[in-house]
Design a protein around this motif. Structure first.
Motif, short mmCIF file in Angstrom:
data_model
loop_
_atom_site.label_atom_id
_atom_site.label_comp_id
_atom_site.label_asym_id
_atom_site.label_seq_id
_atom_site.Cartn_x
_atom_site.Cartn_y
_atom_site.Cartn_z
N LEU A 270 0.77 -1.25 0.00
CA LEU A 270 0.00 0.00 0.00
C LEU A 270 0.80 1.30 0.00
CD1 LEU A 270 -2.83 -0.97 2.53
CD2 LEU A 270 -2.91 -1.01 0.03
N GLN B 110 2.82 2.82 -1.94
CA GLN B 110 2.96 3.61 -3.17
C GLN B 110 1.65 4.25 -3.63
OE1 GLN B 110 2.84 0.31 -3.09
NE2 GLN B 110 1.37 -0.30 -4.62
N GLU B 111 0.54 3.97 -2.97
CA GLU B 111 -0.75 4.50 -3.42
C GLU B 111 -0.84 6.00 -3.20
OE1 GLU B 111 -3.15 2.98 -5.00
OE2 GLU B 111 -2.40 0.94 -4.87
N SER C 109 -3.64 7.89 -3.47
CA SER C 109 -4.91 8.23 -2.83
C SER C 109 -5.22 7.16 -1.79
CB SER C 109 -6.04 8.25 -3.86
OG SER C 109 -5.80 9.24 -4.83
N VAL D 292 -6.70 4.11 -0.11
CA VAL D 292 -7.31 2.87 -0.56
C VAL D 292 -7.58 1.99 0.65
CG1 VAL D 292 -6.23 2.89 -2.85
CG2 VAL D 292 -5.11 1.70 -0.99
N VAL E 146 -7.55 -4.73 -3.34
CA VAL E 146 -7.91 -3.35 -3.02
C VAL E 146 -9.38 -3.23 -3.42
CG1 VAL E 146 -7.56 -0.92 -3.58
CG2 VAL E 146 -5.59 -2.45 -3.36
N ARG F 121 -11.31 2.64 -3.42
CA ARG F 121 -10.38 3.72 -3.69
C ARG F 121 -11.07 5.03 -3.37
NH1 ARG F 121 -5.80 2.35 -6.11
NH2 ARG F 121 -5.68 0.27 -6.97
#
Length: 197
Positions: free
Chosen positions: A90, A92-93, A95, A97, A114, A117
């Motif tokens: 997670l 690197q996300e 927004s 999630v 996932v 979002r």
């Protein structure tokens, strides 16, 4: 006149493997078995004087099914292993999630998904969808996680309420919620380690 239409023995990966001696291991047999057709099996069965070859085909089919059904991911038996696994998934996300790790009774990973979002500071999460996915995967347990793009790991009041609602909903279908992690900069927050699950 044959009852079944003839099936081509040409394969995209090459010709059909020869129907000679059985392979020496199940792993060697899987590619061979997956390239067989109904016609191959019928032809082989009609030329063998006994059922030895049929038994071999059945054994290889079982081995192939076991390989597909019981292939499992990593085992997440310790909170730090689960935490590190989810951080890698997670971080690197860009927004927020909300993700779920579906587990077997021995806490082997069935799937990581996932499911929701959101924006830079929130994601709408629906317990019903998580319950449906748990049933589809035949999961015995799960771990949920979401990340805060801002880097903070302290759960909000909404995070706490959602965790309680989700745990209660999953209890109704006998799926254990092992933890809820909030991923951000530094040490992720664990609801279980903080006595909230």
């Amino acid at each position: 006149m044959p009852l079944l239409p003839a099936v081509s023995t040409h394969r995209p990966g090459g010709p059909v493997p020869p129907m000679g001696a059985p392979p020496t291991s199940n792993m060697e047999a899987i590619p061979m078995l997956s390239s067989l057709t109904v016609q191959d099996a019928i032809g082989a069965a009609s030329t063998t004087p006994n059922s030895e070859h049929d038994d071999w085909i059945v054994a290889q089919a079982i081995a192939l099914l076991e390989h597909r059904l019981y292939a499992s991911g990593p085992t997440l038996t310790w909170p730090d292993v689960a935490r590190d696994y989810l951080r890698l998934q997670l971080m690197q996300e860009p927004s927020e999630v909300f993700a779920v790790v579906f587990l077997t009774t021995k806490h082997q990973v069935i799937a990581f998904e996932v499911l929701f979002r959101g924006t830079i500071d929130s994601a709408d999460v629906h317990p019903r969808v998580i319950m449906q996915r748990a049933l589809v995967h035949n999961a015995a347990a799960l771990i949920v996680a979401h990340q805060h793009p801002s880097g903070g790991t302290e759960p909000s009041t909404a995070d706490r309420v959602l965790t309680q609602r989700l745990r209660e909903a999953l209890d109704m279908i006998d799926v254990r919620m092992l933890d809820h992690f909030v991923i951000g900069k530094g040490e992720p927050y664990s609801f279980a380690l903080n006595g909230l699950i």
